[in-house]
Design a protein around this motif. Structure first.
Motif, PDB file in Angstrom:
ATOM      1  N   LEU A 167       0.805  -1.284   0.010  1.00  0.00           N
ATOM      2  CA  LEU A 167       0.375  -0.015   0.273  1.00  0.00           C
ATOM      3  C   LEU A 167       0.854   1.698  -0.287  1.00  0.00           C
ATOM      4  O   LEU A 167       0.993   2.447  -0.902  1.00  0.00           O
ATOM      5  N   VAL A 168       1.840   1.342   1.041  1.00  0.00           N
ATOM      6  CA  VAL A 168       2.955   2.294   1.126  1.00  0.00           C
ATOM      7  C   VAL A 168       3.599   2.013  -0.427  1.00  0.00           C
ATOM      8  O   VAL A 168       3.291   4.027  -1.538  1.00  0.00           O
ATOM      9  N   ILE A 169       4.205   1.232  -1.535  1.00  0.00           N
ATOM     10  CA  ILE A 169       4.680   1.132  -2.652  1.00  0.00           C
ATOM     11  C   ILE A 169       3.990   2.066  -3.454  1.00  0.00           C
ATOM     12  O   ILE A 169       3.931   2.673  -4.127  1.00  0.00           O
ATOM     13  N   ALA A 170       2.582   1.606  -3.665  1.00  0.00           N
ATOM     14  CA  ALA A 170       1.328   1.834  -4.112  1.00  0.00           C
ATOM     15  C   ALA A 170       0.578   3.466  -4.202  1.00  0.00           C
ATOM     16  O   ALA A 170       0.811   4.298  -5.487  1.00  0.00           O
ATOM     17  N   ALA A 171       0.766   4.099  -2.872  1.00  0.00           N
ATOM     18  CA  ALA A 171       0.431   5.062  -2.833  1.00  0.00           C
ATOM     19  C   ALA A 171       1.991   6.098  -3.195  1.00  0.00           C
ATOM     20  O   ALA A 171       2.168   7.770  -3.674  1.00  0.00           O
ATOM     21  N   GLY A 172       2.800   5.781  -3.061  1.00  0.00           N
ATOM     22  CA  GLY A 172       3.941   6.693  -3.251  1.00  0.00           C
ATOM     23  C   GLY A 172       4.252   6.437  -5.001  1.00  0.00           C
ATOM     24  O   GLY A 172       4.876   7.847  -5.715  1.00  0.00           O
ATOM     25  N   VAL A 173       4.037   5.426  -5.691  1.00  0.00           N
ATOM     26  CA  VAL A 173       3.857   5.510  -7.249  1.00  0.00           C
ATOM     27  C   VAL A 173       2.351   6.434  -7.871  1.00  0.00           C
ATOM     28  O   VAL A 173       3.085   7.227  -8.166  1.00  0.00           O
ATOM     29  N   LEU A 174       1.974   6.100  -6.999  1.00  0.00           N
ATOM     30  CA  LEU A 174       0.247   7.139  -7.030  1.00  0.00           C
ATOM     31  C   LEU A 174       1.162   8.712  -6.992  1.00  0.00           C
ATOM     32  O   LEU A 174       0.699   9.670  -7.591  1.00  0.00           O
ATOM     33  N   ALA A 175       1.308   9.334  -5.866  1.00  0.00           N
ATOM     34  CA  ALA A 175       2.260  10.698  -5.509  1.00  0.00           C
ATOM     35  C   ALA A 175       2.454  11.375  -6.438  1.00  0.00           C
ATOM     36  O   ALA A 175       2.329  12.206  -7.485  1.00  0.00           O
ATOM     37  N   TYR A 176       3.788  10.262  -7.136  1.00  0.00           N
ATOM     38  CA  TYR A 176       4.991  10.457  -8.182  1.00  0.00           C
ATOM     39  C   TYR A 176       4.400  10.580  -8.687  1.00  0.00           C
ATOM     40  O   TYR A 176       4.234  11.477  -9.115  1.00  0.00           O
ATOM     41  N   ARG A 177       3.446  10.107  -9.821  1.00  0.00           N
ATOM     42  CA  ARG A 177       2.422   9.953 -11.244  1.00  0.00           C
ATOM     43  C   ARG A 177       1.846  11.502 -10.793  1.00  0.00           C
ATOM     44  O   ARG A 177       1.974  12.189 -12.420  1.00  0.00           O
ATOM     45  N   ALA A 178       0.677  11.588  -9.694  1.00  0.00           N
ATOM     46  CA  ALA A 178       0.119  13.019  -9.535  1.00  0.00           C
ATOM     47  C   ALA A 178       0.958  14.088  -9.639  1.00  0.00           C
ATOM     48  O   ALA A 178       0.578  15.451 -10.132  1.00  0.00           O
ATOM     49  N   GLY A 179       2.167  14.477  -9.182  1.00  0.00           N
ATOM     50  CA  GLY A 179       3.433  15.339  -8.775  1.00  0.00           C
ATOM     51  C   GLY A 179       3.679  15.902 -10.238  1.00  0.00           C
ATOM     52  O   GLY A 179       3.567  16.202 -10.507  1.00  0.00           O
ATOM     53  N   ARG A 180       3.769  15.020 -10.820  1.00  0.00           N
ATOM     54  CA  ARG A 180       4.556  14.767 -12.242  1.00  0.00           C
ATOM     55  C   ARG A 180       3.383  14.796 -12.381  1.00  0.00           C
ATOM     56  O   ARG A 180       3.986  15.929 -14.252  1.00  0.00           O
ATOM     57  N   GLN A 181       2.504  14.120 -13.004  1.00  0.00           N
ATOM     58  CA  GLN A 181       1.329  15.418 -13.665  1.00  0.00           C
ATOM     59  C   GLN A 181       0.998  16.754 -13.842  1.00  0.00           C
ATOM     60  O   GLN A 181       0.900  17.723 -14.591  1.00  0.00           O
ATOM     61  N   ARG A 182       0.904  17.098 -12.857  1.00  0.00           N
ATOM     62  CA  ARG A 182       1.078  18.862 -12.096  1.00  0.00           C
ATOM     63  C   ARG A 182       1.869  19.375 -12.537  1.00  0.00           C
ATOM     64  O   ARG A 182       2.304  20.385 -12.974  1.00  0.00           O
ATOM     65  N   GLY A 183       3.289  18.827 -12.411  1.00  0.00           N
ATOM     66  CA  GLY A 183       4.624  19.327 -13.170  1.00  0.00           C
ATOM     67  C   GLY A 183       4.886  19.850 -14.286  1.00  0.00           C
ATOM     68  O   GLY A 183       4.663  20.936 -14.439  1.00  0.00           O
ATOM     69  N   LEU A 184       4.003  18.740 -15.619  1.00  0.00           N
ATOM     70  CA  LEU A 184       4.100  19.115 -16.396  1.00  0.00           C
ATOM     71  C   LEU A 184       2.535  20.073 -16.957  1.00  0.00           C
ATOM     72  O   LEU A 184       3.109  20.630 -17.563  1.00  0.00           O
ATOM     73  N   LEU A 185       1.818  19.887 -15.974  1.00  0.00           N
ATOM     74  CA  LEU A 185       0.648  20.729 -16.428  1.00  0.00           C
ATOM     75  C   LEU A 185       0.968  22.076 -16.173  1.00  0.00           C
ATOM     76  O   LEU A 185       0.394  23.384 -17.108  1.00  0.00           O
ATOM     77  N   GLU A 186       1.697  22.587 -14.504  1.00  0.00           N
ATOM     78  CA  GLU A 186       2.009  23.660 -14.436  1.00  0.00           C
ATOM     79  C   GLU A 186       3.140  24.258 -15.849  1.00  0.00           C
ATOM     80  O   GLU A 186       3.683  25.288 -16.382  1.00  0.00           O
ATOM     81  N   ALA A 187       4.707  23.403 -15.873  1.00  0.00           N
ATOM     82  CA  ALA A 187       5.165  23.728 -16.489  1.00  0.00           C
ATOM     83  C   ALA A 187       4.133  24.107 -18.178  1.00  0.00           C
ATOM     84  O   ALA A 187       4.900  25.642 -18.623  1.00  0.00           O
ATOM     85  N   GLU A 188       2.947  23.361 -18.467  1.00  0.00           N
ATOM     86  CA  GLU A 188       2.075  23.812 -19.806  1.00  0.00           C
ATOM     87  C   GLU A 188       2.058  24.959 -19.312  1.00  0.00           C
ATOM     88  O   GLU A 188       1.639  26.682 -20.957  1.00  0.00           O
ATOM     89  N   LEU A 189       1.356  25.617 -18.267  1.00  0.00           N
ATOM     90  CA  LEU A 189       0.682  26.397 -17.906  1.00  0.00           C
ATOM     91  C   LEU A 189       1.598  27.583 -17.950  1.00  0.00           C
ATOM     92  O   LEU A 189       1.582  28.958 -18.304  1.00  0.00           O
ATOM     93  N   SER A 190       2.880  27.278 -17.097  1.00  0.00           N
ATOM     94  CA  SER A 190       3.823  28.256 -17.493  1.00  0.00           C
ATOM     95  C   SER A 190       4.481  28.861 -18.644  1.00  0.00           C
ATOM     96  O   SER A 190       4.372  30.288 -19.030  1.00  0.00           O
TER      97      SER A 190
END
Length: 150
Positions: free
Chosen positions: A26-49
């Protein structure tokens, strides 16, 4: 420790190990999901920026264009504004490397002085070429040449 306690601990061991494995998964899955969400948000912020950077670049280009046009208009009307350093009828617009050369007194028939005039607006500064023209004039590196065509 008695044998019964040891036996109970050994029986409970697989359940604890299974719980640890599930918890770790569960901890690993949560970490993977958090990483993917953070990466997606970063990409969206980069595009927005990037979009914001483009908007800022456009606004800057418009402001610079307005400043250039305003400066060009100011250069053309400068001789008729108060405190212009020469009679407007004596001033000749050149544009580059200086805006005007005024032949002070030419309107009356005798040139008393020749004045190089650079018009600036706002916080604009002299360009390197304009500075070099100023230096050449102030150091007396000015001469008269008569060029005749036969």
């Amino acid at each position: 420790m008695n044998i019964e306690g040891l036996h109970a601990g050994l029986q409970a061991g697989p359940a604890i190990i299974a719980a640890l494995i599930v918890f770790s998964a569960l901890v690993i899955a949560a970490g993977v999901l958090a990483y993917r969400a953070g990466r997606q948000r970063g990409l969206l912020e980069a595009e927005l920026s990037e979009g914001e950077r483009m908007d800022l670049a456009r606004k800057d280009a418009i402001e610079r264009s307005r400043a250039v046009l305003s400066g060009q208009i100011s250069e053309q009307i400068a001789p008729w504004l108060p405190d212009f350093p020469a009679n407007p009828s004596d001033a000749r617009f050149i544009g580059k490397p200086v805006d005007f050369v005024a032949f002070c007194g030419a309107d009356e028939g005798v040139v008393r002085e020749i004045v190089f005039i650079e018009v600036k607006t706002g916080r604009s500064a002299l360009s390197p070429v304009e500075r070099s023209v100023r230096e050449a004039i102030t150091q007396g590196q000015v001469r008269w040449v008569e060029y005749r065509l036969e």
